[in-house]
Design an enzyme around this catalytic site. Sequence first.
Site, short mmCIF file in Angstrom:
data_model
loop_
_atom_site.label_atom_id
_atom_site.label_comp_id
_atom_site.label_asym_id
_atom_site.label_seq_id
_atom_site.Cartn_x
_atom_site.Cartn_y
_atom_site.Cartn_z
N ARG A 76 0.78 -1.24 -0.09
CA ARG A 76 -0.19 -0.09 0.04
C ARG A 76 0.62 1.24 0.04
O ARG A 76 0.44 2.35 0.11
CB ARG A 76 -0.98 0.01 1.13
CG ARG A 76 -2.50 -0.01 0.81
CD ARG A 76 -3.11 0.08 2.41
NE ARG A 76 -4.31 0.22 2.32
CZ ARG A 76 -5.48 -0.81 2.15
NH1 ARG A 76 -4.84 -1.96 2.22
NH2 ARG A 76 -6.68 -0.31 2.26
N ARG B 228 -21.73 -2.41 1.12
CA ARG B 228 -20.89 -3.51 2.03
C ARG B 228 -21.76 -3.61 3.50
O ARG B 228 -21.81 -4.56 4.04
CB ARG B 228 -19.45 -3.27 1.95
CG ARG B 228 -18.89 -4.25 2.87
CD ARG B 228 -17.34 -4.36 2.35
NE ARG B 228 -16.37 -3.20 2.45
CZ ARG B 228 -15.28 -3.10 2.08
NH1 ARG B 228 -14.90 -3.80 1.40
NH2 ARG B 228 -14.65 -2.02 2.24
N ARG C 33 -17.79 -2.94 9.51
CA ARG C 33 -16.71 -2.76 9.91
C ARG C 33 -16.38 -1.51 10.38
O ARG C 33 -17.29 -0.61 9.86
CB ARG C 33 -15.68 -2.94 8.68
CG ARG C 33 -15.09 -4.19 8.28
CD ARG C 33 -14.16 -4.29 6.93
NE ARG C 33 -13.50 -3.28 6.91
CZ ARG C 33 -12.77 -2.97 5.70
NH1 ARG C 33 -12.91 -4.05 4.80
NH2 ARG C 33 -11.85 -2.13 5.29
N ARG D 151 -9.43 6.91 3.95
CA ARG D 151 -9.16 6.13 3.51
C ARG D 151 -8.73 6.26 1.93
O ARG D 151 -7.72 6.02 1.46
CB ARG D 151 -10.00 4.80 3.47
CG ARG D 151 -9.75 4.21 5.08
CD ARG D 151 -10.94 3.39 5.22
NE ARG D 151 -11.35 2.13 4.48
CZ ARG D 151 -12.36 1.55 4.28
NH1 ARG D 151 -13.63 2.26 4.87
NH2 ARG D 151 -12.66 0.51 3.28
P1 ADP Z 1 -10.23 -1.61 2.09
O1 ADP Z 1 -9.12 -1.86 0.72
O2 ADP Z 1 -11.53 -1.60 1.78
O3 ADP Z 1 -9.69 -0.19 2.68
P2 ADP Z 1 -8.57 -3.39 3.80
O4 ADP Z 1 -9.13 -4.64 4.53
O5 ADP Z 1 -7.64 -3.79 2.80
O6 ADP Z 1 -10.03 -2.53 3.15
O7 ADP Z 1 -7.90 -2.28 5.00
C1 ADP Z 1 -8.41 -1.71 6.03
C2 ADP Z 1 -7.57 -0.99 6.66
O8 ADP Z 1 -6.29 -1.71 7.13
C3 ADP Z 1 -6.89 0.08 6.09
O9 ADP Z 1 -7.61 1.59 5.95
C4 ADP Z 1 -5.52 0.50 6.78
O10 ADP Z 1 -5.76 1.07 7.90
C5 ADP Z 1 -5.07 -1.09 7.12
N1 ADP Z 1 -4.19 -1.72 6.19
C6 ADP Z 1 -4.47 -2.57 5.51
N2 ADP Z 1 -3.40 -2.94 4.83
C7 ADP Z 1 -2.51 -2.10 5.01
C8 ADP Z 1 -1.08 -2.07 4.55
N3 ADP Z 1 -0.53 -2.84 3.48
N4 ADP Z 1 -0.40 -0.87 4.88
C9 ADP Z 1 -0.90 -0.07 6.03
N5 ADP Z 1 -2.12 -0.28 6.43
C10 ADP Z 1 -3.04 -1.28 5.98
#
Ligand code: ADP
Length: 197
Positions: free
Chosen positions: A88, A127, A139, A150
Amino acid sequence: MRIVLLGPPGAGKGTQAARLSARHGIPHLSTGEMLRHAAETGTPSGLRAKRLIDAGNLVPDADVLGIVATRLHDADAARGYILDGFPRTVGQAEALDIMLETHGQALDAVLELRVDLSALVSRVKARADAAAAAGQAPRADDNATTLARRVNAYLEATQPVSDYYAATRRLSPVDGMATPDEVDAAIAAALARRPTA
Ligand code: ADP
């Protein structure tokens, strides 16, 4: 097969990752799920992650990288995996490349689900509504205020990850505005075009 799925929140990464997992017999690794699970354990780092996630902010690279590195060593990931929500940040993408190189491995595909940002609010609301209809708690981060943060995190930190993979000719864009079946077919076509697929 080692696949990275990129795209903003609500782009459909989870839906497509589940389909790819079933089709190719490789695990769906969602860092969001791993972090939410870590948060439930109540450890200090888990609770720190929970505060960041619930506010719509990213968890620090070092914490995420530790969790991912451990998970990639599990036996079920030996034949490949689908990474959903990771990398990310460009720092995470560079660290993943180093991890892979250390093992003489490489990614087979980086698929980017492209969606209009204006569609994300209604998708994430759908969702949350579906979770409520199924009697589950939505969530904590699936609300309008947190979603805006986000999406900002995506634009600032994650869009450069697409550029990182594009610069090394590893990025396959896919139209995420189509129906799930159409996106599925476009992903299958993108994978088939790759010499290693
Ligand atoms: P979405 O893609 O719908 O935002 P995720 O379940 O992938 O949902 O992620 C939810 C939250 O988890 C993110 O908003 C972040 O806070 C955290 N997160 C997930 N993956 C990462 C990552 N690779 N690096 C930093 N934070 C992460």
